[in-house]
Scaffold this motif. Sequence first.
Motif, PDB file in Angstrom:
ATOM      1  N   THR A 172       0.872  -1.264  -0.115  1.00  0.00           N
ATOM      2  CA  THR A 172       0.175  -0.046   0.028  1.00  0.00           C
ATOM      3  C   THR A 172       0.952   1.104   0.109  1.00  0.00           C
ATOM      4  OG1 THR A 172      -1.688  -1.169   1.377  1.00  0.00           O
ATOM      5  CG2 THR A 172      -1.786   1.390   1.223  1.00  0.00           C
ATOM      6  N   PRO A 173       1.030   1.944  -0.988  1.00  0.00           N
ATOM      7  CA  PRO A 173       2.093   2.986  -1.276  1.00  0.00           C
ATOM      8  C   PRO A 173       1.829   4.085  -0.020  1.00  0.00           C
ATOM      9  CG  PRO A 173       0.350   3.238  -2.944  1.00  0.00           C
ATOM     10  CD  PRO A 173      -0.211   1.913  -2.340  1.00  0.00           C
ATOM     11  N   LYS A 174       2.866   4.748   0.260  1.00  0.00           N
ATOM     12  CA  LYS A 174       2.772   6.217   1.107  1.00  0.00           C
ATOM     13  C   LYS A 174       1.618   6.931   0.799  1.00  0.00           C
ATOM     14  CE  LYS A 174       5.932   9.789   2.738  1.00  0.00           C
ATOM     15  NZ  LYS A 174       7.347  10.174   2.453  1.00  0.00           N
ATOM     16  N   SER A 175       1.452   7.097  -0.339  1.00  0.00           N
ATOM     17  CA  SER A 175       0.289   8.163  -0.616  1.00  0.00           C
ATOM     18  C   SER A 175      -1.038   7.853  -0.279  1.00  0.00           C
ATOM     19  CB  SER A 175       0.305   8.543  -2.340  1.00  0.00           C
ATOM     20  OG  SER A 175      -0.031   7.417  -3.124  1.00  0.00           O
ATOM     21  N   ASP A 176      -1.016   6.430   0.217  1.00  0.00           N
ATOM     22  CA  ASP A 176      -2.482   5.957   0.581  1.00  0.00           C
ATOM     23  C   ASP A 176      -2.530   5.441   1.985  1.00  0.00           C
ATOM     24  OD1 ASP A 176      -3.486   6.096  -2.277  1.00  0.00           O
ATOM     25  OD2 ASP A 176      -3.080   3.952  -2.749  1.00  0.00           O
TER      26      ASP A 176
ATOM     27  N   ALA B  29      -2.581   1.925  15.373  1.00  0.00           N
ATOM     28  CA  ALA B  29      -1.174   2.070  15.189  1.00  0.00           C
ATOM     29  C   ALA B  29      -0.875   3.000  13.894  1.00  0.00           C
ATOM     30  CB  ALA B  29      -0.235   0.957  15.349  1.00  0.00           C
ATOM     31  N   ILE B  30       0.179   3.853  13.943  1.00  0.00           N
ATOM     32  CA  ILE B  30       0.386   4.535  12.868  1.00  0.00           C
ATOM     33  C   ILE B  30       1.919   4.871  12.734  1.00  0.00           C
ATOM     34  CG2 ILE B  30       0.357   7.019  14.125  1.00  0.00           C
ATOM     35  CD1 ILE B  30      -1.461   7.837  11.585  1.00  0.00           C
ATOM     36  N   PRO B  31       2.705   4.713  11.503  1.00  0.00           N
ATOM     37  CA  PRO B  31       3.526   5.153  11.273  1.00  0.00           C
ATOM     38  C   PRO B  31       4.099   6.384  11.543  1.00  0.00           C
ATOM     39  CG  PRO B  31       3.017   3.895   9.283  1.00  0.00           C
ATOM     40  CD  PRO B  31       1.891   4.549  10.093  1.00  0.00           C
ATOM     41  N   ILE B  32       5.586   6.574  12.077  1.00  0.00           N
ATOM     42  CA  ILE B  32       6.022   7.819  12.413  1.00  0.00           C
ATOM     43  C   ILE B  32       7.380   8.152  11.314  1.00  0.00           C
ATOM     44  CG2 ILE B  32       7.386   9.373  14.053  1.00  0.00           C
ATOM     45  CD1 ILE B  32       6.089   7.704  16.110  1.00  0.00           C
ATOM     46  N   ILE B  33       7.280   9.246  10.360  1.00  0.00           N
ATOM     47  CA  ILE B  33       8.366   9.308   9.536  1.00  0.00           C
ATOM     48  C   ILE B  33       8.853  10.762   9.960  1.00  0.00           C
ATOM     49  CG2 ILE B  33       7.233   7.944   7.857  1.00  0.00           C
ATOM     50  CD1 ILE B  33       6.798  10.471   6.365  1.00  0.00           C
ATOM     51  N   ASP B  34       9.978  11.009   9.540  1.00  0.00           N
ATOM     52  CA  ASP B  34      10.851  12.449   9.693  1.00  0.00           C
ATOM     53  C   ASP B  34      10.504  13.204   8.434  1.00  0.00           C
ATOM     54  OD1 ASP B  34      12.613  11.849   7.691  1.00  0.00           O
ATOM     55  OD2 ASP B  34      14.307  11.376   9.388  1.00  0.00           O
ATOM     56  N   ARG B  35      10.601  14.602   8.670  1.00  0.00           N
ATOM     57  CA  ARG B  35      10.428  15.511   7.273  1.00  0.00           C
ATOM     58  C   ARG B  35      11.362  15.125   6.070  1.00  0.00           C
ATOM     59  NH1 ARG B  35       5.620  18.308   8.099  1.00  0.00           N
ATOM     60  NH2 ARG B  35       5.277  18.409  10.218  1.00  0.00           N
TER      61      ARG B  35
ATOM     62  N   PHE C 261       0.978  -4.398  10.624  1.00  0.00           N
ATOM     63  CA  PHE C 261       1.459  -3.912   9.327  1.00  0.00           C
ATOM     64  C   PHE C 261       2.981  -3.889   9.262  1.00  0.00           C
ATOM     65  CE2 PHE C 261       1.027   0.149  11.615  1.00  0.00           C
ATOM     66  CZ  PHE C 261       2.270   0.912  11.297  1.00  0.00           C
ATOM     67  N   VAL C 262       3.553  -3.959   8.060  1.00  0.00           N
ATOM     68  CA  VAL C 262       5.136  -3.996   8.043  1.00  0.00           C
ATOM     69  C   VAL C 262       5.359  -2.748   7.129  1.00  0.00           C
ATOM     70  CG1 VAL C 262       7.195  -5.362   7.409  1.00  0.00           C
ATOM     71  CG2 VAL C 262       5.099  -6.380   8.255  1.00  0.00           C
ATOM     72  N   PRO C 263       6.171  -1.813   7.712  1.00  0.00           N
ATOM     73  CA  PRO C 263       6.785  -0.642   7.002  1.00  0.00           C
ATOM     74  C   PRO C 263       7.652  -1.235   5.969  1.00  0.00           C
ATOM     75  CG  PRO C 263       6.703  -0.365   9.279  1.00  0.00           C
ATOM     76  CD  PRO C 263       6.585  -1.592   9.281  1.00  0.00           C
ATOM     77  N   VAL C 264       7.702  -0.368   4.895  1.00  0.00           N
ATOM     78  CA  VAL C 264       8.456  -0.877   3.745  1.00  0.00           C
ATOM     79  C   VAL C 264       9.486   0.520   3.540  1.00  0.00           C
ATOM     80  CG1 VAL C 264       8.923  -1.677   1.430  1.00  0.00           C
ATOM     81  CG2 VAL C 264       6.667  -2.454   2.598  1.00  0.00           C
ATOM     82  N   ILE C 265      10.624   0.127   3.364  1.00  0.00           N
ATOM     83  CA  ILE C 265      11.699   1.429   3.315  1.00  0.00           C
ATOM     84  C   ILE C 265      12.500   1.140   2.134  1.00  0.00           C
ATOM     85  CG2 ILE C 265      11.629   2.071   5.684  1.00  0.00           C
ATOM     86  CD1 ILE C 265      14.391   0.395   5.997  1.00  0.00           C
ATOM     87  N   ASP C 266      13.199   2.100   1.573  1.00  0.00           N
ATOM     88  CA  ASP C 266      14.019   2.072   0.433  1.00  0.00           C
ATOM     89  C   ASP C 266      15.437   1.992   0.872  1.00  0.00           C
ATOM     90  OD1 ASP C 266      14.838   4.612   0.632  1.00  0.00           O
ATOM     91  OD2 ASP C 266      13.981   5.454  -1.085  1.00  0.00           O
ATOM     92  N   ASP C 267      16.455   2.063  -0.106  1.00  0.00           N
ATOM     93  CA  ASP C 267      17.680   1.933   0.228  1.00  0.00           C
ATOM     94  C   ASP C 267      18.489   3.089   1.263  1.00  0.00           C
ATOM     95  OD1 ASP C 267      18.103  -0.274  -1.168  1.00  0.00           O
ATOM     96  OD2 ASP C 267      18.767   0.695  -2.976  1.00  0.00           O
ATOM     97  N   HIS C 268      17.575   4.312   1.259  1.00  0.00           N
ATOM     98  CA  HIS C 268      17.873   5.426   2.121  1.00  0.00           C
ATOM     99  C   HIS C 268      17.104   5.624   3.255  1.00  0.00           C
ATOM    100  CE1 HIS C 268      20.557   6.635  -1.130  1.00  0.00           C
ATOM    101  NE2 HIS C 268      19.518   6.393  -2.086  1.00  0.00           N
ATOM    102  N   ASN C 269      16.303   4.436   3.765  1.00  0.00           N
ATOM    103  CA  ASN C 269      15.584   4.453   4.724  1.00  0.00           C
ATOM    104  C   ASN C 269      14.180   5.088   4.841  1.00  0.00           C
ATOM    105  OD1 ASN C 269      14.932   3.193   7.520  1.00  0.00           O
ATOM    106  ND2 ASN C 269      15.591   5.003   8.347  1.00  0.00           N
ATOM    107  N   VAL C 270      13.854   5.404   3.605  1.00  0.00           N
ATOM    108  CA  VAL C 270      12.721   6.278   3.150  1.00  0.00           C
ATOM    109  C   VAL C 270      11.437   5.541   3.091  1.00  0.00           C
ATOM    110  CG1 VAL C 270      11.679   7.745   1.390  1.00  0.00           C
ATOM    111  CG2 VAL C 270      14.051   8.342   1.989  1.00  0.00           C
ATOM    112  N   PHE C 271      10.711   5.778   3.789  1.00  0.00           N
ATOM    113  CA  PHE C 271       9.290   5.275   3.834  1.00  0.00           C
ATOM    114  C   PHE C 271       8.429   5.202   2.718  1.00  0.00           C
ATOM    115  CE2 PHE C 271       4.731   5.457   5.082  1.00  0.00           C
ATOM    116  CZ  PHE C 271       4.412   4.144   5.700  1.00  0.00           C
TER     117      PHE C 271
END
Length: 134
Positions: free
Chosen positions: A8-12, A36-42, A105-115
Amino acid sequence: MNIMFFLTPKSDVAYIYNDYSLRQALEKMEYHKYSAIPIIDRKGCYVGTITEGDLLWYIKNEEDLSLKDAEDVAVMSIPRRMDNLPVHVDSNMEDLISKALNQNFVPVIDDHNVFIGIITRKDIIQYYCTLKNK
Protein backbone atom coordinates in the motif's frame (compact mmCIF):
# COMPACT_ATOMS: atom_id res chain seq x y z
CA MET A 1 7.27 -13.52 -5.08
CA ASN A 2 7.98 -9.79 -5.04
CA ILE A 3 6.73 -8.15 -1.84
CA MET A 4 5.81 -5.02 -3.81
CA PHE A 5 2.71 -6.93 -4.93
CA PHE A 6 1.30 -6.34 -1.43
CA LEU A 7 2.42 -2.71 -0.99
CA THR A 8 0.00 0.00 0.00
CA PRO A 9 1.92 3.08 -1.18
CA LYS A 10 2.80 5.95 1.12
CA SER A 11 0.29 8.18 -0.71
CA ASP A 12 -2.51 5.89 0.52
CA VAL A 13 -1.24 5.49 4.09
CA ALA A 14 -1.87 7.80 7.04
CA TYR A 15 1.29 8.60 8.99
CA ILE A 16 2.54 11.25 11.36
CA TYR A 17 5.72 13.28 11.42
CA ASN A 18 8.18 12.98 14.27
CA ASP A 19 7.69 16.68 15.11
CA TYR A 20 3.94 16.28 15.71
CA SER A 21 2.38 16.85 19.10
CA LEU A 22 0.45 14.32 21.13
CA ARG A 23 -2.76 16.08 20.13
CA GLN A 24 -1.94 15.92 16.42
CA ALA A 25 -1.19 12.20 16.71
CA LEU A 26 -4.45 11.56 18.57
CA GLU A 27 -6.48 13.48 16.02
CA LYS A 28 -4.87 11.72 13.04
CA MET A 29 -5.40 8.29 14.59
CA GLU A 30 -8.99 9.11 15.53
CA TYR A 31 -9.80 10.42 12.04
CA HIS A 32 -8.40 7.33 10.29
CA LYS A 33 -9.57 4.94 13.04
CA TYR A 34 -6.08 3.43 13.32
CA SER A 35 -4.77 1.69 16.41
CA ALA A 36 -1.16 2.17 15.26
CA ILE A 37 0.43 4.63 12.86
CA PRO A 38 3.89 4.98 11.29
CA ILE A 39 6.12 7.89 12.27
CA ILE A 40 8.40 9.45 9.66
CA ASP A 41 10.74 12.43 9.72
CA ARG A 42 10.46 15.42 7.39
CA LYS A 43 12.96 13.78 5.01
CA GLY A 44 10.56 10.84 4.66
CA CYS A 45 12.65 8.36 6.64
CA TYR A 46 10.86 5.79 8.78
CA VAL A 47 11.30 6.53 12.50
CA GLY A 48 8.95 4.09 14.22
CA THR A 49 5.35 3.32 15.12
CA ILE A 50 3.12 4.72 17.80
CA THR A 51 0.05 2.93 19.10
CA GLU A 52 -3.13 3.88 20.91
CA GLY A 53 -1.75 2.03 23.92
CA ASP A 54 1.41 4.15 23.92
CA LEU A 55 -0.71 7.30 23.94
CA LEU A 56 -3.16 5.94 26.52
CA TRP A 57 -0.46 4.98 29.03
CA TYR A 58 1.25 8.35 28.60
CA ILE A 59 -2.01 10.23 29.19
CA LYS A 60 -2.85 8.02 32.19
CA ASN A 61 0.50 8.74 33.82
CA GLU A 62 0.31 12.51 33.31
CA GLU A 63 -1.70 14.29 35.97
CA ASP A 64 -4.20 16.87 34.78
CA LEU A 65 -3.23 16.64 31.10
CA SER A 66 -5.73 18.65 29.08
CA LEU A 67 -6.23 18.56 25.34
CA LYS A 68 -4.66 22.01 25.24
CA ASP A 69 -1.61 20.72 27.15
CA ALA A 70 -1.36 17.83 24.68
CA GLU A 71 -0.42 20.38 22.01
CA ASP A 72 2.87 20.95 23.86
CA VAL A 73 3.83 17.28 24.24
CA ALA A 74 6.14 16.09 21.47
CA VAL A 75 5.08 12.71 20.11
CA MET A 76 8.71 11.57 20.20
CA SER A 77 8.82 12.17 23.96
CA ILE A 78 6.16 9.49 24.47
CA PRO A 79 7.63 6.07 25.34
CA ARG A 80 6.76 3.45 22.74
CA ARG A 81 6.33 -0.20 23.71
CA MET A 82 7.68 -1.37 20.37
CA ASP A 83 8.22 -0.15 16.85
CA ASN A 84 6.98 -2.09 13.86
CA LEU A 85 10.15 -3.38 12.24
CA PRO A 86 10.45 -2.41 8.58
CA VAL A 87 11.45 -4.54 5.62
CA HIS A 88 13.63 -3.37 2.77
CA VAL A 89 11.94 -3.06 -0.60
CA ASP A 90 14.11 -5.93 -1.88
CA SER A 91 13.23 -8.29 0.99
CA ASN A 92 11.89 -11.75 0.34
CA MET A 93 8.56 -13.21 1.43
CA GLU A 94 10.12 -15.06 4.35
CA ASP A 95 11.38 -11.79 5.86
CA LEU A 96 8.01 -10.16 5.30
CA ILE A 97 6.03 -12.99 6.84
CA SER A 98 8.32 -13.29 9.86
CA LYS A 99 7.68 -9.62 10.66
CA ALA A 100 3.95 -9.77 9.85
CA LEU A 101 3.49 -12.53 12.43
CA ASN A 102 3.91 -9.98 15.21
CA GLN A 103 2.76 -6.75 13.55
CA ASN A 104 -0.53 -5.66 11.96
CA PHE A 105 1.46 -3.90 9.28
CA VAL A 106 5.03 -3.95 8.07
CA PRO A 107 6.60 -0.65 6.99
CA VAL A 108 8.57 -0.84 3.73
CA ILE A 109 11.69 1.28 3.24
CA ASP A 110 14.10 1.89 0.38
CA ASP A 111 17.92 1.99 0.31
CA HIS A 112 17.94 5.35 2.11
CA ASN A 113 15.55 4.30 4.89
CA VAL A 114 12.80 6.33 3.17
CA PHE A 115 9.31 5.10 3.99
CA ILE A 116 7.55 4.01 0.80
CA GLY A 117 4.44 2.34 2.25
CA ILE A 118 3.13 -0.56 4.28
CA ILE A 119 2.13 -4.15 3.80
CA THR A 120 -0.73 -5.28 6.01
CA ARG A 121 -0.99 -8.68 7.56
CA LYS A 122 -4.58 -8.77 6.30
CA ASP A 123 -3.44 -8.45 2.67
CA ILE A 124 -0.93 -11.29 3.08
CA ILE A 125 -3.53 -13.58 4.66
CA GLN A 126 -6.11 -12.75 1.99
CA TYR A 127 -3.61 -13.59 -0.74
CA TYR A 128 -2.79 -16.97 0.74
CA CYS A 129 -6.49 -17.74 1.33
CA THR A 130 -7.25 -17.11 -2.35
CA LEU A 131 -4.39 -19.44 -3.33
CA LYS A 132 -5.77 -22.16 -1.08
CA ASN A 133 -9.27 -21.81 -2.53
CA LYS A 134 -8.10 -22.17 -6.15
